[in-house]
Design a protein around this motif. Structure first.
Motif, PDB file in Angstrom:
ATOM      1  N   GLY A  12       0.795  -1.221   0.000  1.00 22.02           N
ATOM      2  CA  GLY A  12       0.000   0.000   0.000  1.00 22.02           C
ATOM      3  C   GLY A  12       0.826   1.269   0.000  1.00 22.02           C
ATOM      4  O   GLY A  12       0.323   2.341   0.305  1.00 22.02           O
ATOM      5  N   TYR A  13       2.107   1.183  -0.324  1.00 22.28           N
ATOM      6  CA  TYR A  13       2.952   2.379  -0.343  1.00 22.28           C
ATOM      7  C   TYR A  13       3.111   2.910  -1.756  1.00 22.28           C
ATOM      8  O   TYR A  13       3.117   2.155  -2.719  1.00 22.28           O
ATOM      9  CB  TYR A  13       4.329   2.078   0.236  1.00 22.28           C
ATOM     10  N   ASP A  14       3.302   4.212  -1.838  1.00 17.99           N
ATOM     11  CA  ASP A  14       3.366   4.858  -3.148  1.00 17.99           C
ATOM     12  C   ASP A  14       4.758   4.937  -3.736  1.00 17.99           C
ATOM     13  O   ASP A  14       4.922   5.085  -4.940  1.00 17.99           O
ATOM     14  CB  ASP A  14       2.796   6.272  -3.071  1.00 17.99           C
ATOM     15  N   GLY A  15       5.753   4.900  -2.877  1.00 22.00           N
ATOM     16  CA  GLY A  15       7.102   5.046  -3.431  1.00 22.00           C
ATOM     17  C   GLY A  15       8.116   4.361  -2.553  1.00 22.00           C
ATOM     18  O   GLY A  15       7.836   4.041  -1.397  1.00 22.00           O
ATOM     19  N   PHE A  16       9.287   4.139  -3.124  1.00 20.79           N
ATOM     20  CA  PHE A  16      10.347   3.508  -2.356  1.00 20.79           C
ATOM     21  C   PHE A  16      11.096   4.543  -1.539  1.00 20.79           C
ATOM     22  O   PHE A  16      11.128   5.724  -1.895  1.00 20.79           O
ATOM     23  CB  PHE A  16      11.315   2.785  -3.289  1.00 20.79           C
ATOM     24  N   THR A  39      17.916   0.622  11.700  1.00 20.83           N
ATOM     25  CA  THR A  39      16.615   0.109  12.080  1.00 20.83           C
ATOM     26  C   THR A  39      15.524   1.060  11.608  1.00 20.83           C
ATOM     27  O   THR A  39      15.648   2.262  11.781  1.00 20.83           O
ATOM     28  CB  THR A  39      16.555   0.009  13.614  1.00 20.83           C
ATOM     29  N   GLY A  40      14.504   0.492  11.001  1.00 16.47           N
ATOM     30  CA  GLY A  40      13.400   1.333  10.568  1.00 16.47           C
ATOM     31  C   GLY A  40      13.544   1.875   9.164  1.00 16.47           C
ATOM     32  O   GLY A  40      12.655   2.526   8.645  1.00 16.47           O
ATOM     33  N   ALA A  41      14.686   1.587   8.525  1.00 21.19           N
ATOM     34  CA  ALA A  41      14.913   2.124   7.185  1.00 21.19           C
ATOM     35  C   ALA A  41      14.077   1.387   6.139  1.00 21.19           C
ATOM     36  O   ALA A  41      13.844   1.906   5.050  1.00 21.19           O
ATOM     37  CB  ALA A  41      16.387   2.029   6.824  1.00 21.19           C
ATOM     38  N   LYS A  43      14.370  -2.431   5.521  1.00 16.61           N
ATOM     39  CA  LYS A  43      15.169  -3.477   4.894  1.00 16.61           C
ATOM     40  C   LYS A  43      14.298  -4.581   4.308  1.00 16.61           C
ATOM     41  O   LYS A  43      14.601  -5.107   3.242  1.00 16.61           O
ATOM     42  CB  LYS A  43      16.145  -4.078   5.924  1.00 16.61           C
ATOM     43  N   SER A  44      13.232  -4.932   5.010  1.00 11.57           N
ATOM     44  CA  SER A  44      12.455  -6.090   4.548  1.00 11.57           C
ATOM     45  C   SER A  44      11.969  -5.927   3.116  1.00 11.57           C
ATOM     46  O   SER A  44      11.976  -6.871   2.330  1.00 11.57           O
ATOM     47  CB  SER A  44      11.265  -6.381   5.454  1.00 11.57           C
ATOM     48  N   ILE A  45      11.546  -4.710   2.793  1.00 15.08           N
ATOM     49  CA  ILE A  45      11.017  -4.491   1.448  1.00 15.08           C
ATOM     50  C   ILE A  45      12.109  -4.724   0.396  1.00 15.08           C
ATOM     51  O   ILE A  45      11.828  -5.187  -0.707  1.00 15.08           O
ATOM     52  CB  ILE A  45      10.390  -3.090   1.369  1.00 15.08           C
ATOM     53  N   GLY A 319       9.928   5.434  16.832  1.00  7.94           N
ATOM     54  CA  GLY A 319       9.587   6.160  15.617  1.00  7.94           C
ATOM     55  C   GLY A 319       9.892   5.471  14.305  1.00  7.94           C
ATOM     56  O   GLY A 319      10.311   6.109  13.352  1.00  7.94           O
ATOM     57  N   ARG A 320       9.649   4.178  14.225  1.00  6.46           N
ATOM     58  CA  ARG A 320       9.906   3.505  12.956  1.00  6.46           C
ATOM     59  C   ARG A 320       8.936   3.967  11.888  1.00  6.46           C
ATOM     60  O   ARG A 320       9.170   3.797  10.707  1.00  6.46           O
ATOM     61  CB  ARG A 320       9.811   1.999  13.124  1.00  6.46           C
ATOM     62  N   ASP A 321       7.822   4.543  12.310  1.00  4.82           N
ATOM     63  CA  ASP A 321       6.866   5.051  11.325  1.00  4.82           C
ATOM     64  C   ASP A 321       7.272   6.432  10.806  1.00  4.82           C
ATOM     65  O   ASP A 321       6.561   7.044  10.026  1.00  4.82           O
ATOM     66  CB  ASP A 321       5.459   5.118  11.934  1.00  4.82           C
TER      67      ASP A 321
HETATM   68  P1  ADP Z   1      14.035  -2.471   9.152  1.00  4.35           P
HETATM   69  O1  ADP Z   1      13.914  -3.954   8.973  1.00  4.35           O
HETATM   70  O2  ADP Z   1      15.004  -1.832   8.243  1.00  4.35           O
HETATM   71  O3  ADP Z   1      14.258  -2.076  10.574  1.00  4.35           O
HETATM   72  P2  ADP Z   1      11.312  -2.479   8.303  1.00  4.35           P
HETATM   73  O4  ADP Z   1      11.529  -3.263   7.081  1.00  4.35           O
HETATM   74  O5  ADP Z   1      10.688  -3.158   9.464  1.00  4.35           O
HETATM   75  O6  ADP Z   1      12.662  -1.802   8.766  1.00  4.35           O
HETATM   76  O7  ADP Z   1      10.467  -1.181   7.937  1.00  4.35           O
HETATM   77  C1  ADP Z   1      10.179  -0.181   8.904  1.00  4.35           C
HETATM   78  C2  ADP Z   1       8.825   0.428   8.647  1.00  4.35           C
HETATM   79  O8  ADP Z   1       8.855   1.236   7.492  1.00  4.35           O
HETATM   80  C3  ADP Z   1       7.745  -0.611   8.418  1.00  4.35           C
HETATM   81  O9  ADP Z   1       6.581  -0.205   9.099  1.00  4.35           O
HETATM   82  C4  ADP Z   1       7.574  -0.590   6.918  1.00  4.35           C
HETATM   83  O10 ADP Z   1       6.294  -1.025   6.518  1.00  4.35           O
HETATM   84  C5  ADP Z   1       7.805   0.870   6.585  1.00  4.35           C
HETATM   85  N1  ADP Z   1       8.249   1.072   5.196  1.00  4.35           N
HETATM   86  C6  ADP Z   1       9.247   0.413   4.552  1.00  4.35           C
HETATM   87  N2  ADP Z   1       9.386   0.847   3.292  1.00  4.35           N
HETATM   88  C7  ADP Z   1       8.467   1.811   3.108  1.00  4.35           C
HETATM   89  C8  ADP Z   1       8.102   2.664   2.003  1.00  4.35           C
HETATM   90  N3  ADP Z   1       8.733   2.586   0.826  1.00  4.35           N
HETATM   91  N4  ADP Z   1       7.101   3.551   2.181  1.00  4.35           N
HETATM   92  C9  ADP Z   1       6.464   3.644   3.374  1.00  4.35           C
HETATM   93  N5  ADP Z   1       6.756   2.879   4.455  1.00  4.35           N
HETATM   94  C10 ADP Z   1       7.735   1.971   4.332  1.00  4.35           C
END
Ligand code: ADP
Ligand code: ZN
Length: 610
Positions: A12-16, A39-41, A43-45, A319-321
């Motif tokens: 559901g995100y619009d951009g990387f 953390t929070g950057a 990575k999973s995506i 603040g990961r959001d």
């Molecule tokens: P990491 O593993 O690097 O700590 P995550 O993969 O858990 O981080 O992502 C942190 C948060 O950022 C998650 O809630 C994720 O859904 C959100 N997120 C990741 N990529 C995007 C993006 N391109 N747009 C908006 N939110 C994103």
């Protein structure tokens, strides 16, 4: 589907975000990849999006069961078929999962490193089309990292067994050069795309406090934020028990987590926190790896951690959001001593030979020093952290306690000379505390025992308080006028610069804080940030937000997942603001993917209509 369509449809995100695209593109080209991102950057995506686009299965190797479960839940919620294989499953369940996996049911499979050598898993993996092996928390493979896991070495042998080598990608938040080189070398990455993204987290506010009464401050802070989620980290189990009991006594909904609790209780407490049942988590550093709760609004360190690596990783869970969040460290001198003890008596490096072990200890002591200096610097805190990780910040971030503090310049030359003189007169044989006690004129058994009460500098600075003296001594360490040995005794020693202090025309001016102006800090944040946080919703929007939250909780209970996996706070806030009236409008809200819309979109739409 293009990568952007995948991102929109499933997440559901619009951009990387910066960096994500680089990693995804490299993987899709068939290259190995190493992502070092805080953390929070996100990575999973970086590996999930290509995993969904390539044919075959991606195996994700991950050290922690909680981490795997969370990721798999989130993926299944987004409509991706994923599974995990680890010791939380029975042999029967594992056999069943592998059967489904062999039949092509899953695109992504999370697996614990211990599994890689088992007969059943190997036979599945060798018979299947494995497009990529992703190593999460890849620093675990490095002996120089914070948490080396011997089981991670199994990954290497595992990859070697494929007749057609899959793409290998690795991710970590640990940034030091040694760890990075280790990962590339030990994992045998082939000309990997390496990406190190900025470690700066703009939305985090940093503060160091040296309050005498930590409990009183903590209570006041948390009471003012009753509906927000936060973590309080303590150095020891004992402190966790103490602080948690104190907060509960004061009527705060707190829970706790440390390695001394039964697995059952740990799981329960963790869930209470994740599911927003208990907003405050008091924990040791055993808590948090793999917790990707996105709406943690503050991380308080009740004790100073052992290193900035630890500190930044733990604080980074706030603040990961991307919304404004606060990272506050409560310093006390005792914390340094506790950490010293933990380093000297810890298990770090026990399996190593004497020489290597001494190296590891030395490195730990050096880290502790740099952590301690963080608590005393009057420079921008963010800058200090970024420099530590090898980046250059600007000297002023405007969002840390030092940038927001008014300092006065104090001439401390005389005091500095006394301190240096004292160190010299006792032939550099003592540690910080003895030096401070001596110049302060403390009348203790220890001081008398060392005969420091007869030292010419004894009591010379009796009028200056010990904390103030400590601040000065730390300034001398920070500015390299003195140093501390890297052994367990941490003796104060001269440097090449020490003598200069005694020269006639040398002056040492030090910035000393007036009270940090917290009011100002929040004013500033009201102004230009915080647009997305619930606190800044208008009245009508606020009620709506609360109603949306209640619906989210209802759904979370039905689905047995944490609320933030259904939708993040940020997504709900946007809903409350934009009030989408139909499917199309709803899909424009960040965080609403097609699959999730089909699952619960209508329930949210119905609520919004009301
Ligand atoms: P990491 O593993 O690097 O700590 P995550 O993969 O858990 O981080 O992502 C942190 C948060 O950022 C998650 O809630 C994720 O859904 C959100 N997120 C990741 N990529 C995007 C993006 N391109 N747009 C908006 N939110 C994103
Ligand atoms: Zn700053």
């Amino acid at each position: 589907m293009t990568k952007l369509e995948v991102l929109k449809k499933y997440y559901g995100y619009d951009g990387f975000r910066p960096g994500q695209e680089i990693m995804i593109d490299a993987i899709l080209e068939g290259r190995d990849a190493l992502g070092i991102m805080p953390t929070g950057a996100g990575k999973s995506i970086c590996y999930q999006v290509p995993a969904l686009m390539m044919s075959g299965v991606t195996l994700v190797i991950s050290p922690l069961i909680s981490l795997m479960m969370d990721q798999v839940k989130a993926l299944n919620q987004a409509g991706v078929h994923a599974a995990y294989i680890n010791s939380s499953l029975t042999e029967g369940q594992i056999a069943r999962a592998l059967q489904l996996a062999a039949a092509g049911r899953y695109k992504i499979i999370y697996v614990a490193p211990e599994r890689l050598e088992t007969e059943s898993f190997l036979s599945f993996a060798m018979g299947a089309e494995i497009s990529m092996v992703t190593v999460d928390e890849a620093h675990c493979i490095s002996q120089w990292g914070q948490d080396f896991r011997p089981s991670y070495l199994k990954i290497v042998r595992f990859i070697e067994q494929f007749s057609k080598r899959p793409i290998v990608s690795a991710f970590t938040a640990t940034a030091t050069q040694a760890v990075k080189e280790d990962i590339i070398c030990v994992l045998g990455l082939i000309e990997p795309q390496v990406l190190v993204t900025g470690f700066n987290r703009e939305n985090l506010y940093f503060e160091v406090r040296r309050d005498q009464n930590k409990d009183a401050w903590l209570l006041e802070y948390i009471s003012a934020r009753s509906s927000e989620s936060g973590i309080v980290y303590c150095a020891t189990r004992k402190n966790v028990e103490k602080v948690c009991a104190f907060l509960e006594d004061m009527g705060i909904d707190a829970t706790r987590y440390h390695a001394g609790l039964s697995p059952d209780e740990r799981r329960r407490n963790q869930e209470d926190f994740l599911y927003d049942v208990k907003p405050v988590m008091v924990a040791t550093n055993a808590f948090g790896m793999g917790i990707d709760k996105s709406n943690v609004r503050y991380v308080i360190h009740y004790n100073m951690p052992q290193s900035l690596e630890n500190y930044y990783q733990e604080a980074g869970r706030a603040g990961r959001d991307g919304e404004p969040s606060e990272c506050i460290l409560l310093y006390s001198a005792q914390d340094v001593a506790t950490n010293q003890y933990l380093i000297e008596n810890g298990k770090d490096g026990q399996e190593l030979d004497e020489q290597t072990r001494e190296l590891v200890l030395e490195r730990d002591r050096e880290r502790l020093k740099r952590m301690t200096y963080y608590c005393f610097t009057s420079d921008c805190l963010r800058d200090y952290i970024l420099r530590y990780f090898g980046e250059y910040g600007s000297n002023y971030c405007g969002n840390c306690s030092n940038c927001l503090t008014q300092f006065q310049e104090v001439d401390v030359t005389e005091a500095a000379r006394v301190l240096v003189g004292c160190v010299g007169s006792c032939r550099q044989r003592f540690g910080i505390n003895v030096i401070l006690d001596t110049v302060h004129g403390a009348n203790t058994a220890k001081i008398r025992g060392y005969r420091m009460d007869q030292n010419p500098y004894y009591g010379k600075l009796a009028k200056v308080s010990i904390p103030r003296l400590r601040q000065m001594l730390n300034e001398l360490l920070l500015k390299d006028y003195l140093t501390v040995t890297n052994d367990e005794y941490m003796l104060v020693r001269f440097t090449e610069k020490s003598a200069r202090l005694l020269e006639e025309d040398t002056k040492l001016v030090m910035k000393m804080a007036k009270e940090p102006e917290r009011a100002k800090a929040s004013e500033k944040k009201d102004g230009d940030k915080g647009k997305g946080t619930a606190a800044f919703l208008e009245d009508g929007e606020r009620d709506l937000f609360e109603a949306l939250r209640a619906l989210r909780m209802e759904i979370a209970r039905e689905e047995k997942v944490p609320p933030y996996i259904v939708f993040s706070d940020k997504t709900l806030i946007q809903m409350a603001r934009l009030r989408p009236g139909n499917r199309n409008e709803m899909l424009k809200v960040s965080g609403v993917g097609e699959y999730k819309f089909d699952k619960y979109g209508n329930r949210f739409l119905a609520l919004l209509k009301k």
